[in-house]
Design a protein around this motif. Structure first.
Motif, PDB file in Angstrom:
ATOM      1  N   VAL A  48     -20.435  37.633   8.320  1.00 58.31           N
ATOM      2  CA  VAL A  48     -19.009  37.885   8.487  1.00 58.31           C
ATOM      3  C   VAL A  48     -18.627  39.209   7.841  1.00 58.31           C
ATOM      4  CG1 VAL A  48     -18.267  35.485   8.735  1.00 58.31           C
ATOM      5  CG2 VAL A  48     -18.425  36.482   6.451  1.00 58.31           C
ATOM      6  N   GLU A  49     -17.673  39.851   8.440  1.00 61.59           N
ATOM      7  CA  GLU A  49     -17.071  41.082   7.934  1.00 61.59           C
ATOM      8  C   GLU A  49     -15.584  40.771   7.776  1.00 61.59           C
ATOM      9  OE1 GLU A  49     -16.750  45.056   6.826  1.00 61.59           O
ATOM     10  OE2 GLU A  49     -18.642  44.119   7.436  1.00 61.59           O
ATOM     11  N   VAL A  50     -15.130  40.549   6.524  1.00 69.96           N
ATOM     12  CA  VAL A  50     -13.749  40.129   6.268  1.00 69.96           C
ATOM     13  C   VAL A  50     -12.920  41.345   5.859  1.00 69.96           C
ATOM     14  CG1 VAL A  50     -12.259  38.598   4.929  1.00 69.96           C
ATOM     15  CG2 VAL A  50     -14.581  37.855   5.524  1.00 69.96           C
ATOM     16  N   ARG A  51     -11.805  41.532   6.567  1.00 69.32           N
ATOM     17  CA  ARG A  51     -10.917  42.671   6.295  1.00 69.32           C
ATOM     18  C   ARG A  51      -9.465  42.220   6.339  1.00 69.32           C
ATOM     19  NH1 ARG A  51     -13.638  47.219  10.271  1.00 69.32           N
ATOM     20  NH2 ARG A  51     -15.737  47.125   9.375  1.00 69.32           N
ATOM     21  N   GLN A  52      -8.611  42.980   5.664  1.00 70.98           N
ATOM     22  CA  GLN A  52      -7.167  42.714   5.673  1.00 70.98           C
ATOM     23  C   GLN A  52      -6.416  44.027   5.702  1.00 70.98           C
ATOM     24  OE1 GLN A  52      -4.610  43.321   3.111  1.00 70.98           O
ATOM     25  NE2 GLN A  52      -3.089  42.389   4.445  1.00 70.98           N
ATOM     26  N   SER A  53      -5.335  44.062   6.465  1.00 74.34           N
ATOM     27  CA  SER A  53      -4.443  45.216   6.465  1.00 74.34           C
ATOM     28  C   SER A  53      -3.023  44.774   6.764  1.00 74.34           C
ATOM     29  CB  SER A  53      -4.874  46.254   7.504  1.00 74.34           C
ATOM     30  OG  SER A  53      -3.977  47.363   7.478  1.00 74.34           O
ATOM     31  N   ASN A  54      -2.091  45.457   6.162  1.00 74.23           N
ATOM     32  CA  ASN A  54      -0.683  45.244   6.459  1.00 74.23           C
ATOM     33  C   ASN A  54      -0.224  46.132   7.610  1.00 74.23           C
ATOM     34  OD1 ASN A  54      -0.195  43.321   4.385  1.00 74.23           O
ATOM     35  ND2 ASN A  54      -0.207  44.975   2.894  1.00 74.23           N
ATOM     36  N   HIS A  55      -1.152  46.867   8.214  1.00 71.53           N
ATOM     37  CA  HIS A  55      -0.816  47.842   9.254  1.00 71.53           C
ATOM     38  C   HIS A  55      -1.407  47.426  10.598  1.00 71.53           C
ATOM     39  CE1 HIS A  55       0.713  50.398   6.066  1.00 71.53           C
ATOM     40  NE2 HIS A  55      -0.384  50.081   5.399  1.00 71.53           N
ATOM     41  N   GLY A  57      -1.949  48.982  13.407  1.00 71.45           N
ATOM     42  CA  GLY A  57      -2.939  49.875  14.002  1.00 71.45           C
ATOM     43  C   GLY A  57      -4.338  49.672  13.455  1.00 71.45           C
ATOM     44  N   HIS A  58      -4.449  49.324  12.168  1.00 77.93           N
ATOM     45  CA  HIS A  58      -5.771  49.050  11.597  1.00 77.93           C
ATOM     46  C   HIS A  58      -6.409  47.857  12.301  1.00 77.93           C
ATOM     47  CE1 HIS A  58      -4.626  50.997   7.478  1.00 77.93           C
ATOM     48  NE2 HIS A  58      -4.873  51.898   8.413  1.00 77.93           N
ATOM     49  N   LEU A  59      -5.612  46.825  12.553  1.00 77.42           N
ATOM     50  CA  LEU A  59      -6.138  45.639  13.228  1.00 77.42           C
ATOM     51  C   LEU A  59      -6.608  45.984  14.642  1.00 77.42           C
ATOM     52  CD1 LEU A  59      -3.407  43.149  12.003  1.00 77.42           C
ATOM     53  CD2 LEU A  59      -5.749  43.308  11.155  1.00 77.42           C
ATOM     54  N   VAL A  60      -5.841  46.806  15.338  1.00 78.23           N
ATOM     55  CA  VAL A  60      -6.239  47.257  16.679  1.00 78.23           C
ATOM     56  C   VAL A  60      -7.546  48.042  16.585  1.00 78.23           C
ATOM     57  CG1 VAL A  60      -5.625  48.777  18.606  1.00 78.23           C
ATOM     58  CG2 VAL A  60      -3.885  47.271  17.613  1.00 78.23           C
ATOM     59  N   ASP A  61      -7.611  49.000  15.661  1.00 82.20           N
ATOM     60  CA  ASP A  61      -8.826  49.815  15.501  1.00 82.20           C
ATOM     61  C   ASP A  61     -10.039  48.938  15.187  1.00 82.20           C
ATOM     62  OD1 ASP A  61      -7.409  52.161  15.952  1.00 82.20           O
ATOM     63  OD2 ASP A  61      -7.240  52.675  13.820  1.00 82.20           O
ATOM     64  N   ALA A  78      -3.311  37.192  12.518  1.00 79.06           N
ATOM     65  CA  ALA A  78      -2.442  38.364  12.620  1.00 79.06           C
ATOM     66  C   ALA A  78      -1.155  38.225  11.823  1.00 79.06           C
ATOM     67  CB  ALA A  78      -2.114  38.638  14.087  1.00 79.06           C
ATOM     68  N   GLY A  79      -1.009  37.106  11.089  1.00 73.47           N
ATOM     69  CA  GLY A  79       0.219  36.913  10.320  1.00 73.47           C
ATOM     70  C   GLY A  79       1.432  37.020  11.241  1.00 73.47           C
ATOM     71  N   ALA A  80       2.478  37.647  10.769  1.00 72.10           N
ATOM     72  CA  ALA A  80       3.716  37.760  11.537  1.00 72.10           C
ATOM     73  C   ALA A  80       3.541  38.567  12.825  1.00 72.10           C
ATOM     74  CB  ALA A  80       4.813  38.380  10.678  1.00 72.10           C
ATOM     75  N   TYR A  81       2.516  39.416  12.892  1.00 72.39           N
ATOM     76  CA  TYR A  81       2.267  40.156  14.149  1.00 72.39           C
ATOM     77  C   TYR A  81       1.942  39.208  15.300  1.00 72.39           C
ATOM     78  CZ  TYR A  81       2.003  44.560  11.502  1.00 72.39           C
ATOM     79  OH  TYR A  81       2.262  45.640  10.715  1.00 72.39           O
ATOM     80  N   THR A  82       1.537  37.985  14.980  1.00 75.15           N
ATOM     81  CA  THR A  82       1.269  36.980  16.010  1.00 75.15           C
ATOM     82  C   THR A  82       2.433  36.864  16.974  1.00 75.15           C
ATOM     83  OG1 THR A  82      -0.102  35.707  14.491  1.00 75.15           O
ATOM     84  CG2 THR A  82       0.857  34.497  16.349  1.00 75.15           C
ATOM     85  N   HIS A  83       3.642  36.956  16.446  1.00 74.31           N
ATOM     86  CA  HIS A  83       4.853  36.667  17.203  1.00 74.31           C
ATOM     87  C   HIS A  83       5.530  37.913  17.749  1.00 74.31           C
ATOM     88  CE1 HIS A  83       3.983  33.036  15.051  1.00 74.31           C
ATOM     89  NE2 HIS A  83       4.155  33.677  13.911  1.00 74.31           N
ATOM     90  N   THR A  84       4.969  39.088  17.454  1.00 72.69           N
ATOM     91  CA  THR A  84       5.662  40.330  17.821  1.00 72.69           C
ATOM     92  C   THR A  84       4.783  41.384  18.491  1.00 72.69           C
ATOM     93  OG1 THR A  84       5.233  41.374  15.672  1.00 72.69           O
ATOM     94  CG2 THR A  84       7.271  40.061  15.886  1.00 72.69           C
ATOM     95  N   SER A  85       3.477  41.288  18.354  1.00 73.88           N
ATOM     96  CA  SER A  85       2.627  42.432  18.685  1.00 73.88           C
ATOM     97  C   SER A  85       2.004  42.377  20.077  1.00 73.88           C
ATOM     98  CB  SER A  85       1.519  42.608  17.653  1.00 73.88           C
ATOM     99  OG  SER A  85       0.752  43.755  17.984  1.00 73.88           O
ATOM    100  N   VAL A  86       2.624  43.109  20.980  1.00 71.88           N
ATOM    101  CA  VAL A  86       2.027  43.312  22.292  1.00 71.88           C
ATOM    102  C   VAL A  86       0.788  44.203  22.144  1.00 71.88           C
ATOM    103  CG1 VAL A  86       2.417  44.236  24.614  1.00 71.88           C
ATOM    104  CG2 VAL A  86       4.228  42.946  23.463  1.00 71.88           C
ATOM    105  N   ALA A  87       0.792  45.093  21.165  1.00 76.22           N
ATOM    106  CA  ALA A  87      -0.358  45.968  20.940  1.00 76.22           C
ATOM    107  C   ALA A  87      -1.613  45.156  20.598  1.00 76.22           C
ATOM    108  CB  ALA A  87      -0.060  46.967  19.820  1.00 76.22           C
TER     109      ALA A  87
END
Length: 145
Positions: A48-55, A57-61, A78-87
């Motif tokens: 596993v490669e575990v990462r976290q970001s509040n940004h 774009g990092h998740l997309v990258d 994706a935290g709150a991005y679950t409900h908002t992120s079309v990206a």
């Protein structure tokens, strides 16, 4: 099987696990979850490669990186991005690597705005509501793919 690498990507505010609303998210920290996943990954013969970001774009990258690096799967909280992120939705659809949505709590048992998941609409599957065990369950599913 040891060449099966699974990315575990965590979105905004998950760096605060253990301190942030423990009644909803539990008392385990993200480091605790990462350690549990590393132990389980060894048992399953994967890594596993575990990462976290509040940004966002990092998740997309990182999803693009998972594709480029030949990852076996991605677990995405994706935290709150679950409900908002079309990206993030589009990034999942843009890669061939299967993505499993993960949540500590059950979004459908919470506020109405959490009931829609842009991630879930694109993901292979979803695991939620089991606290830190949601990650383990998702890892088991990913390893079996």
């Amino acid at each position: 099987m040891a060449d099966k690498r699974i990315y575990v990507l965590n979105g905004p505010n998950l760096n605060l696990l253990g301190m942030r609303e423990p009644g909803i998210y539990g008392s385990e920290t993200l480091d605790d979850i990462a350690s549990m996943l590393e132990d389980r990954a060894r048992e399953l013969g994967v890594s596993v490669e575990v990462r976290q970001s509040n940004h966002e774009g990092h998740l997309v990258d990182w999803m693009h990186e998972a594709q480029a690096e030949g990852a076996h799967a991605v677990l995405l909280n994706a935290g709150a991005y679950t409900h908002t992120s079309v990206a993030l939705h589009d990034a999942i659809r843009a890669i061939e690597v299967p993505v499993i949505e993960v949540h500590l709590s059950n979004p459908h048992a919470r506020e109405p705005f959490r009931h829609k998941s842009w991630i879930g609409m694109a993901a292979k599957g979803s695991v939620s509501g089991f606290g830190a065990a949601s990650y383990r369950i998702a890892l088991d599913a990913a390893a079996a793919l």
